[in-house]
Design a protein around this motif. Structure first.
Motif, PDB file in Angstrom:
ATOM      1  N   PRO A 229       0.819  -1.218   0.000  1.00 17.86           N
ATOM      2  CA  PRO A 229       0.000   0.000   0.000  1.00 17.86           C
ATOM      3  C   PRO A 229       0.850   1.265   0.000  1.00 17.86           C
ATOM      4  O   PRO A 229       1.980   1.278   0.494  1.00 17.86           O
ATOM      5  N   PHE A 230       0.247   2.325  -0.589  1.00 22.02           N
ATOM      6  CA  PHE A 230       0.834   3.651  -0.531  1.00 22.02           C
ATOM      7  C   PHE A 230       0.331   4.350   0.730  1.00 22.02           C
ATOM      8  O   PHE A 230      -0.829   4.186   1.135  1.00 22.02           O
ATOM      9  N   SER A 231       1.205   5.187   1.307  1.00 22.47           N
ATOM     10  CA  SER A 231       0.819   6.033   2.440  1.00 22.47           C
ATOM     11  C   SER A 231       0.857   7.466   1.954  1.00 22.47           C
ATOM     12  O   SER A 231       1.882   7.937   1.422  1.00 22.47           O
ATOM     13  N   LEU A 232      -0.265   8.153   2.065  1.00 22.76           N
ATOM     14  CA  LEU A 232      -0.401   9.513   1.544  1.00 22.76           C
ATOM     15  C   LEU A 232      -0.704  10.464   2.695  1.00 22.76           C
ATOM     16  O   LEU A 232      -1.644  10.238   3.474  1.00 22.76           O
ATOM     17  N   LYS A 233       0.121  11.547   2.792  1.00 22.72           N
ATOM     18  CA  LYS A 233      -0.089  12.595   3.790  1.00 22.72           C
ATOM     19  C   LYS A 233      -0.244  13.917   3.055  1.00 22.72           C
ATOM     20  O   LYS A 233       0.587  14.282   2.217  1.00 22.72           O
ATOM     21  N   VAL A 234      -1.335  14.607   3.340  1.00 25.18           N
ATOM     22  CA  VAL A 234      -1.660  15.860   2.676  1.00 25.18           C
ATOM     23  C   VAL A 234      -1.398  16.994   3.637  1.00 25.18           C
ATOM     24  O   VAL A 234      -1.955  17.016   4.754  1.00 25.18           O
ATOM     25  N   GLN A 235      -0.576  17.934   3.235  1.00 26.64           N
ATOM     26  CA  GLN A 235      -0.305  19.124   4.033  1.00 26.64           C
ATOM     27  C   GLN A 235      -1.275  20.218   3.622  1.00 26.64           C
ATOM     28  O   GLN A 235      -1.457  20.488   2.431  1.00 26.64           O
ATOM     29  N   SER A 236      -1.920  20.817   4.631  1.00 28.10           N
ATOM     30  CA  SER A 236      -2.939  21.840   4.351  1.00 28.10           C
ATOM     31  C   SER A 236      -2.700  23.036   5.228  1.00 28.10           C
ATOM     32  O   SER A 236      -2.002  22.965   6.244  1.00 28.10           O
ATOM     33  N   GLN A 237      -3.300  24.166   4.818  1.00 28.91           N
ATOM     34  CA  GLN A 237      -3.136  25.406   5.559  1.00 28.91           C
ATOM     35  C   GLN A 237      -3.930  25.392   6.854  1.00 28.91           C
ATOM     36  O   GLN A 237      -3.633  26.127   7.770  1.00 28.91           O
ATOM     37  N   GLN A 238      -5.022  24.580   6.901  1.00 28.37           N
ATOM     38  CA  GLN A 238      -5.812  24.465   8.122  1.00 28.37           C
ATOM     39  C   GLN A 238      -6.147  23.007   8.335  1.00 28.37           C
ATOM     40  O   GLN A 238      -6.252  22.228   7.397  1.00 28.37           O
ATOM     41  N   PRO A 239      -6.305  22.632   9.591  1.00 29.61           N
ATOM     42  CA  PRO A 239      -6.504  21.202   9.894  1.00 29.61           C
ATOM     43  C   PRO A 239      -7.825  20.695   9.320  1.00 29.61           C
ATOM     44  O   PRO A 239      -8.790  21.441   9.137  1.00 29.61           O
ATOM     45  N   TYR A 240      -7.834  19.371   9.015  1.00 30.17           N
ATOM     46  CA  TYR A 240      -9.032  18.733   8.457  1.00 30.17           C
ATOM     47  C   TYR A 240      -9.688  17.895   9.533  1.00 30.17           C
ATOM     48  O   TYR A 240      -9.026  17.086  10.208  1.00 30.17           O
ATOM     49  N   ASN A 241     -10.974  18.101   9.730  1.00 28.94           N
ATOM     50  CA  ASN A 241     -11.739  17.370  10.753  1.00 28.94           C
ATOM     51  C   ASN A 241     -12.850  16.603  10.057  1.00 28.94           C
ATOM     52  O   ASN A 241     -13.687  17.201   9.391  1.00 28.94           O
ATOM     53  N   ASP A 242     -12.828  15.278  10.234  1.00 26.16           N
ATOM     54  CA  ASP A 242     -13.854  14.457   9.557  1.00 26.16           C
ATOM     55  C   ASP A 242     -15.250  14.847   9.987  1.00 26.16           C
ATOM     56  O   ASP A 242     -16.214  14.718   9.229  1.00 26.16           O
ATOM     57  N   SER A 243     -15.380  15.287  11.221  1.00 28.45           N
ATOM     58  CA  SER A 243     -16.738  15.600  11.725  1.00 28.45           C
ATOM     59  C   SER A 243     -17.192  16.987  11.334  1.00 28.45           C
ATOM     60  O   SER A 243     -18.355  17.336  11.492  1.00 28.45           O
ATOM     61  N   SER A 244     -16.265  17.782  10.837  1.00 32.26           N
ATOM     62  CA  SER A 244     -16.642  19.140  10.435  1.00 32.26           C
ATOM     63  C   SER A 244     -17.468  19.107   9.161  1.00 32.26           C
ATOM     64  O   SER A 244     -17.419  18.156   8.374  1.00 32.26           O
ATOM     65  N   SER A 245     -18.211  20.161   8.944  1.00 35.17           N
ATOM     66  CA  SER A 245     -19.033  20.231   7.744  1.00 35.17           C
ATOM     67  C   SER A 245     -18.163  20.355   6.514  1.00 35.17           C
ATOM     68  O   SER A 245     -17.095  20.982   6.542  1.00 35.17           O
ATOM     69  N   PHE A 246     -18.652  19.728   5.386  1.00 39.34           N
ATOM     70  CA  PHE A 246     -17.880  19.709   4.135  1.00 39.34           C
ATOM     71  C   PHE A 246     -18.780  20.215   3.022  1.00 39.34           C
ATOM     72  O   PHE A 246     -19.885  19.698   2.813  1.00 39.34           O
TER      73      PHE A 246
END
Length: 1357
Positions: A229-246
């Motif tokens: 498997p590949f391991s993918l890490k995404v760098q973002s300007q603000q944190p990502y929350n699965d429970s947050s609205s999308f």
């Protein structure tokens, strides 16, 4: 086999194809005897595919099966070297075929047997070769061991996760999953490419994961290999929350991801190329990166995408075109765009083609000394090369064969010899593949053999068409002949027709056709025969059919069924009720000619059918039984309630809901005193024709629940209508809706046609399925076609009702079939129909076009027929264009209109009719197919002979006075030759009596004639015809008018009767008051001069006169016997009889006549013989019917009257009689005579008293001082200056019955006074009397004597 060396190639090929079809049918192992005797080279019938991949865990089977006689032997080559099966421990051959079985169970390695295999099947007549079979073992290797470093990317950038599956055989299918065995969710942003890589158009923080795993599924081994498997890490300007609205509509804006313009991840650059083979799938892919995610659109430069074969997949990133053809070549553009920018990439597609057959070699069966050819035509891109082999060896390396010649893709055989049988292979190859075909040439010499039984018995119904079969085979192809009862020559022609396959057709079997027919087939090897016994039977007929019956309940009814049939045939009589077999109850009695039902009730009501069958035919007749209530027959017993339409059914319910049916139940309404006889179920659907109610089914009136058969994909609702003898009820309220599911089409398209609009195309059309027949949405039609003699089908899908096939040969036959397809599957295939491509202009011209046997109105034409191959289409006719260039009559203008006539005969001769005599003609000929005409032939010129002229242009009859008739006419419009004069015939007519015939001849420049009438009441019938040297022409006929006054009268008439000239003896001398006839030996000439005052004896002409008889469309000839004839046939019809009379000049002691009359309705003809007496009553006629009658001599049948058509009256007689025979007329004449008699008596009494005529009553009457005499010497009794009062009858004269003034019998001496009266030169008194009288004198002279019977009337008054 026919001797092809003596036939042209065009004639040979159809016969050869017929023979090949016969051989193909014999190869089917139906007759063991033929199978044993027919020697045949081997033919490969089953073999493994060229690219053969097998599972190593199973036994390897390499197939090779062939047929031939003797049975073939098998050999194998592996990698072009001899493969000794017997020495291979793990290889066995399956007898009797050549199939190899390789087993690895005893330690063998499957990989050791990989290679290229080829099978050779041989017998004494040749060697057949299989394809080269490339055997490969399926492989499913593991992923290579590798360490995958974690991937760290910035949010919003693009990413590609490579898959790189191991190179299995065949290549594996790839897919992406995570550690939970869940597939990676794909969308427009994230998708898998055709190479298996996972593409991210832009990465979001939610894509971070440690288990992106690529999986490879190997089909043959049923295994799945998983990559690390590949391991993918995404760098973002603000944190990502699965429970947050999308924000699904704008996943980037909420994350503050910077927007970027599109760029292609694959393919790279601006331009790329791709090659695809014809018939395969074309897969084009464009995946773009960018924020927002770009959308993909596809275009084709210079054209449209083939939408019927195009599928857009993977969110429009992949373009798939199925069944690629050469027309799919070109440049395809994919455009990626978002709100920032758009980019495009061009993919240049080249369509190449592996070889495919245009004309595959076919087996060739010949007899010794015959000719033939074998062709091998293939198409591909690049163009394939053709290599011929014989018995598996290159043909160049074989021994020379003088009867064989190789010309590129064709082998020509000439005068083949016994022992020349062999199997030829054609190898067509290019860089993309190859085709290998086996075709044998089999040299046979077999005596004829019959493929059917030696004796047959065929029974046929009289007047029906029948076929006597005689299947046969032999080499050379036998000559076949049919004989009847072993006598006579071969049967072919008339109502017999012999086909090339041995079948004898009898177009209409008659009793005299019954007998034994012998079919004899013979060739140089021998002959054989079979016998067919034909029995012709009388038809089976119901001569007394059952009749409709209405009877009361409890009574008995009888249905008749009297049958007439052939006594030698057994018959079977069956009775049906409502089309179902009748169950015979105790109340039913059946005998040979009837069915009796006693004590009938309502259950017996229905339609009864008598069905009569024999082994070869049948007949049926039906009648309906209606059962009535007893009181319904008697008005006194009827219910006082009046019958009316029934009430509407109600409470409709649906149950038993199945895929293609539903049960409908309802409650009947009140029948309103008339039993319900029928329920009508209707439906409405809201998809195709919403709001329109249509009939679905009808059911008996005693049911209220029915199972309805439904069509797929229809949203139904139902209603019911009740019906009784009065009428229909109002429809019920609709039921609930019920929608059936879709299904594949149930029927195939109909009315399939194939015809060309141009010489190199064919338009295929058909009748599309109706909306309700489609059974589902998205209906398409798979159109398949192939050349008639080819095996490979071409196909295309379309939604239209037509398809155009391009690049065809001219008028080439095609097989066509069509199949309807919807979202649920395929419907049945249509029957294969035969179509043709377009026609072209015929290339040949009919040679040596000429004429012969030129007549006045017709000419024979001759030409050399053209070769059928030059017609370039369906032969229609040899078309002649001809025009009348001029008339040989000087100064006559003609219409040069060009006319045409077609000749369908291939014999090269015909007759051109309806020409104008004495004319110059030009004409030429072309050959025509259904669409075009070929080049014209040479022009032929000819002159028609002189003929008889047409009728005169006009014929006017002018009556100038009471004693003369003046005739005028003009030259014919078509003299048809040089005019030599005119013939005028006339005779007097008085009712049905005809006077003596007179004939006048005139020079061609004479166009008038004046005839003196014996008296004012004489009427004439005139017949005028112009003459050429050939004879008299068309006749103009007219009858002179019967005038009631003396005004000038002119009439112009049209010719309406055809006339026939019959020669009769010269009439006796007669006295004619107006004309003088000078005679010669040949003609009679009349000078049109003023007639003298005194009659001059008229001499009869010395030639026999021609009696002209008017007819209506009946053709007659000039009678051979000049001194005997029958004329003036008169018929006075009544209701059932007719009075017939005629005139003749036969001797009284030896005349016997025959009355022949024909009933026009059924053309039945009867005859009656009559001796001596020509006036008879013809009895026994049909009332109100038309008859045609003639009279002819019993001794000399050619002497006949004209035909007379008459019609009998209906019940009341309509006899036509003269006015003189009418009762009212006779009574009126008697009354007038009685009045005249009374007046004469009164006059006589007064005279006897000695009185004198009172001259003073007349002395003041003015006398006419002028003698008015007409130019012809007759007197005109009318003064131009006299008043109406002066025109009244004189008192001293009496009025005749016809209203004319008659002179008094007394003279002026009786008056005692003279007067100033005028006298003529002969002393006759011509002064006119008037009726003026002095009133005072009249009153004073009470004793005056009557001067005439008219005065006597005044005196009596």
């Amino acid at each position: 086999m026919l001797k092809q060396g003596k036939r042209s190639g065009l004639a040979t090929w159809p016969l050869l194809l017929i023979f090949l079809r016969a051989v193909a049918s014999i190869e089917v192992p139906l007759d063991p005897k033929i199978q044993q005797e027919l020697k045949q080279p081997p033919t490969i019938v089953k073999q493994s595919p060229k690219d053969y991949i097998v599972d190593p865990r199973d036994s390897i089977i390499i197939e090779c099966e062939a047929k031939g006689n003797p049975p073939p032997m098998y050999e194998w080559k592996r990698n072009s070297r001899y493969f000794n099966v017997g020495k291979m421990p793990h290889v066995t051959q399956r007898k009797p075929s050549g199939t190899l079985e390789i087993s690895s169970r005893n330690g063998g390695r499957p990989e050791d047997y990989e290679g290229e295999y080829q099978c050779f099947a041989s017998n004494e007549f040749g060697i057949a070769v299989s394809n080269k079979i490339l055997l490969r073992i399926s492989k499913s290797p593991l992923w290579p061991k590798e360490v995958l470093e974690p991937l760290v990317v910035t949010e919003g950038t693009s990413l590609v996760l490579p898959c790189n599956p191991p190179p299995g055989l065949p290549p594996p299918n790839t897919f992406w999953m995570n550690s939970d065995m869940q597939t990676i969710q794909q969308d427009a942003r994230v998708s898998m490419g055709l190479n298996g890589d996972l593409y991210f158009s832009s990465v979001l923080a939610k894509d971070s994961s440690t288990d992106y795993s690529c999986n490879a599924r190997f089909v043959f081994t049923y295994t799945i290999q998983q990559k690390n498997p590949f391991s993918l890490k995404v760098q973002s300007q603000q944190p990502y929350n699965d429970s947050s609205s999308f924000n699904l509509t704008d996943p980037y804006g909420a994350r503050h991801v910077p927007e970027t313009s599109p760029s292609f991840l694959t393919p790279s650059g601006l331009v790329s190329s791709k090659m695809v083979l014809r018939g395969e799938q074309l897969l084009l892919e464009c995946i773009a990166a960018g924020v927002p995610t770009p959308s993909i659109k596809w275009f084709k430069k210079g054209g449209d995408l083939p939408m019927k074969r195009v599928k857009l997949e993977s969110f429009n990133k992949t373009l798939r075109i199925i069944n690629v053809s050469e027309e799919d070549s070109g440049d395809y553009m994919c455009m990626a765009n978002n709100k920032i920018a758009s980019i495009q990439h061009t993919i240049s597609v080249q369509v190449k083609a592996a070889p495919h057959w245009l004309d595959k070699p076919q087996n060739l069966v010949l007899a010794p000394d015959e000719n033939g050819r074998m062709t091998c035509i293939a198409h591909g891109n690049p163009k394939p090369t053709i290599q011929w082999l014989m018995n598996g060896e290159p043909i160049e390396s074989t021994l020379p064969n003088p009867s064989r010649e190789v010309e590129g893709d064709t082998i020509i055989f000439r005068r083949v010899l016994v022992g020349g049988s062999a199997v030829y292979q054609c190898n067509a190859s290019n860089e993309h593949g190859y085709l290998l075909a086996n075709a044998f040439i089999n040299i046979l010499d077999m005596k004829p053999m019959m493929l059917g039984p030696k004796t047959q018995l065929i029974k046929v119904v009289e007047n029906n068409r029948t076929f006597l079969d005689c299947p046969f085979f032999g080499a050379p192809i036998p000559t076949l002949r049919w004989f009847k009862n072993g006598l006579g020559s071969g049967l072919d022609g008339g109502h017999y027709r012999a086909y090339v396959n041995g079948t004898l057709e009898i177009k209409r079997a008659l009793p005299e056709d019954q007998g034994t027919y012998t079919c004899v087939a013979s060739n140089i090897m021998g002959k054989v025969e079979i016998q067919v016994r034909l029995e012709v039977k009388e038809p089976t007929r119901i001569v007394r059919a059952p009749e409709h019956v209405s009877s009361t309940r409890g009574s008995s009814v009888r249905f008749n069924c009297r049958i007439k049939h052939d006594p030698t045939m057994a018959i079977h009589v069956t009775w049906l009720k409502n089309d179902q077999p009748l169950s015979y109850a105790w109340r039913m009695k059946k005998d040979e000619e009837s069915l009796t039902i006693t004590n009938i009730n309502e259950g017996d009501q229905g339609t009864y059918t008598c069905l009569v069958k024999t082994e070869i035919d049948e007949d049926s007749a039906s009648a309906r039984l209606t059962v009535l209530e007893e009181e319904s027959l008697s008005p006194s017993n009827r219910s006082p309630m009046l019958a009316d339409r029934p009430e509407s059914p109600k409470d409709l319910e649906l149950s038993d809901l199945l895929v293609r049916s539903v049960r409908l139940t309802w409650v009947p309404g009140d029948d309103n005193n008339s039993p319900i006889t029928e329920f009508l179920v209707q439906f409405e659907e809201n998809r195709w024709e919403p709001g329109k109610w249509q009939n679905l089914s009808s059911h008996p009136g005693n049911v209220n629940s029915v199972l309805l058969e439904l069509s797929p994909f229809v949203n139904y609702q139902f209603r019911v209508i009740a019906i009784n003898e009065v009428g229909q009820s109002q429809p019920s309220r609709p039921s609930l809706r019920y929608q059936t599911s879709g299904a594949a089409p149930d029927i195939a398209p109909e009315d399939i046609k194939g015809m060309g609009s141009k010489k190199n195309n064919m338009e295929i059309t058909w009748k599309p399925l109706s909306d309700i027949q489609k059974n589902a949405p998205n209906i398409v039609y798979e159109v398949s076609w192939k050349k008639k003699d080819m095996e490979e089908w071409n196909s295309i899908n379309t939604t239209k009702a037509k398809h155009m096939v391009h690049d065809t040969e001219t008028y080439e036959p095609f097989h066509i079939k069509i199949q309807a397809i919807n979202d649920f599957g395929r419907g049945p295939e249509s029957a294969v129909v035969l179509g043709y491509s377009g026609e072209d202009y015929p290339s040949a011209t009919p040679a040596h076009f000429n004429v012969s046997k030129i007549d006045s109105t017709k000419v024979n034409v001759h030409w050399d027929p053209v070769d059928p191959s030059t017609v370039h289409g369906e032969f229609k006719e040899y078309r002649v264009y001809y025009s009348r260039e001029s008339s040989l009559v000087r100064g006559l203008k003609v219409n040069k209109e060009k006319k045409t006539k077609g000749f369908f005969s291939s014999s090269g001769t015909g007759v051109l009719t309806d020409l104008v005599p004495f004319s110059q003609y030009k004409m030429y000929m072309v050959v025509a197919n259904s669409r075009y005409e070929g080049p014209p032939s040479n022009t032929a010129e000819f002159k028609t002979k002189e003929g008889v002229p047409s009728a005169p242009k006009f014929f006017r009859i002018v009556q100038r006075s009471t004693h003369t008739v003046h005739l005028q006419w003009d030259k014919p419009l078509e003299p048809n030759g040089n005019l030599i004069g005119y013939t005028l015939q006339y005779y007097t007519v008085n009712g049905t009596q005809v006077g003596q015939r007179q004939v006048q001849s005139f020079l061609p420049n004479v166009t008038t004639f004046t005839l003196r009438l014996p008296d004012r009441s004489t009427r004439y019938k005139f017949y005028l015809a112009a003459r050429t040297q050939v004879g008299a022409g068309e006749v103009y006929a007219e009858e002179s008018p019967n005038f009631s006054n003396e005004e000038l009268y002119t009439i112009s008439v049209e010719l309406t009767d055809d006339l026939v000239a019959t020669t009769a003896p010269a009439p006796p001398p007669t006295t004619m008051p107006t004309t003088t006839i000078s005679t010669t030996t040949t003609t009679t000439t009349t000078a049109p001069t003023t007639a003298p005052d005194t009659p001059i004896p008229t001499l009869a002409p010395t030639i026999p006169y021609a009696r002209m008889v008017p007819t209506k469309g009946v053709e007659f000839k000039i009678l051979a016997t000049p001194w005997k004839e029958i004329w003036n046939l008169t018929v006075k019809p009544n209701s059932n009889y007719a009075n017939v009379s005629w005139e003749h000049n036969f001797p009284a002691d030896s005349s016997e006549f025959v009355l022949e009359y024909t009933l026009q309705s059924n053309k039945s003809r009867q005859s009656v013989s009559v001796k001596h007496e020509p006036h008879i009553k013809l009895a026994g006629l049909v009332e109100g019917a038309k008859y045609q009658l003639r009279v002819y001599s019993n001794e000399q049948h050619h002497i006949s009257s004209t035909y007379v058509t008459f019609e009998t009256s209906r019940a009341i007689s309509t006899d036509s009689v003269d006015i003189a025979t009418q009762g009212w007329f006779i009574g009126l004449m008697c009354a007038v005579a009685l009045i005249v008699l009374i007046l004469l008596i009164v006059c006589f009494i007064k005279r006897s008293r000695g009185g004198k005529y009172p001259v003073r009553d007349k002395k003041d009457l003015p006398l006419d001082p002028v003698d008015h005499k007409d130019q012809d010497g007759s007197f005109d009794y009318q003064n131009e200056n006299s008043s109406d009062e002066d025109n009244k009858p004189l008192q001293g004269s009496q009025t005749s019955l016809d209203g004319q003034v008659k002179e008094s019998d007394d003279s002026l001496v009786d008056y005692g006074e003279g007067g100033d009266g005028q006298f003529n030169e002969d002393g006759s008194f011509i002064g006119q009397y008037t009726v003026k009288k002095d009133k005072e004198e009249t009153e004073g002279n009470e004793s005056s004597e009557a001067t005439s019977p008219v005065n006597a009337i005044y005196s009596l008054a």
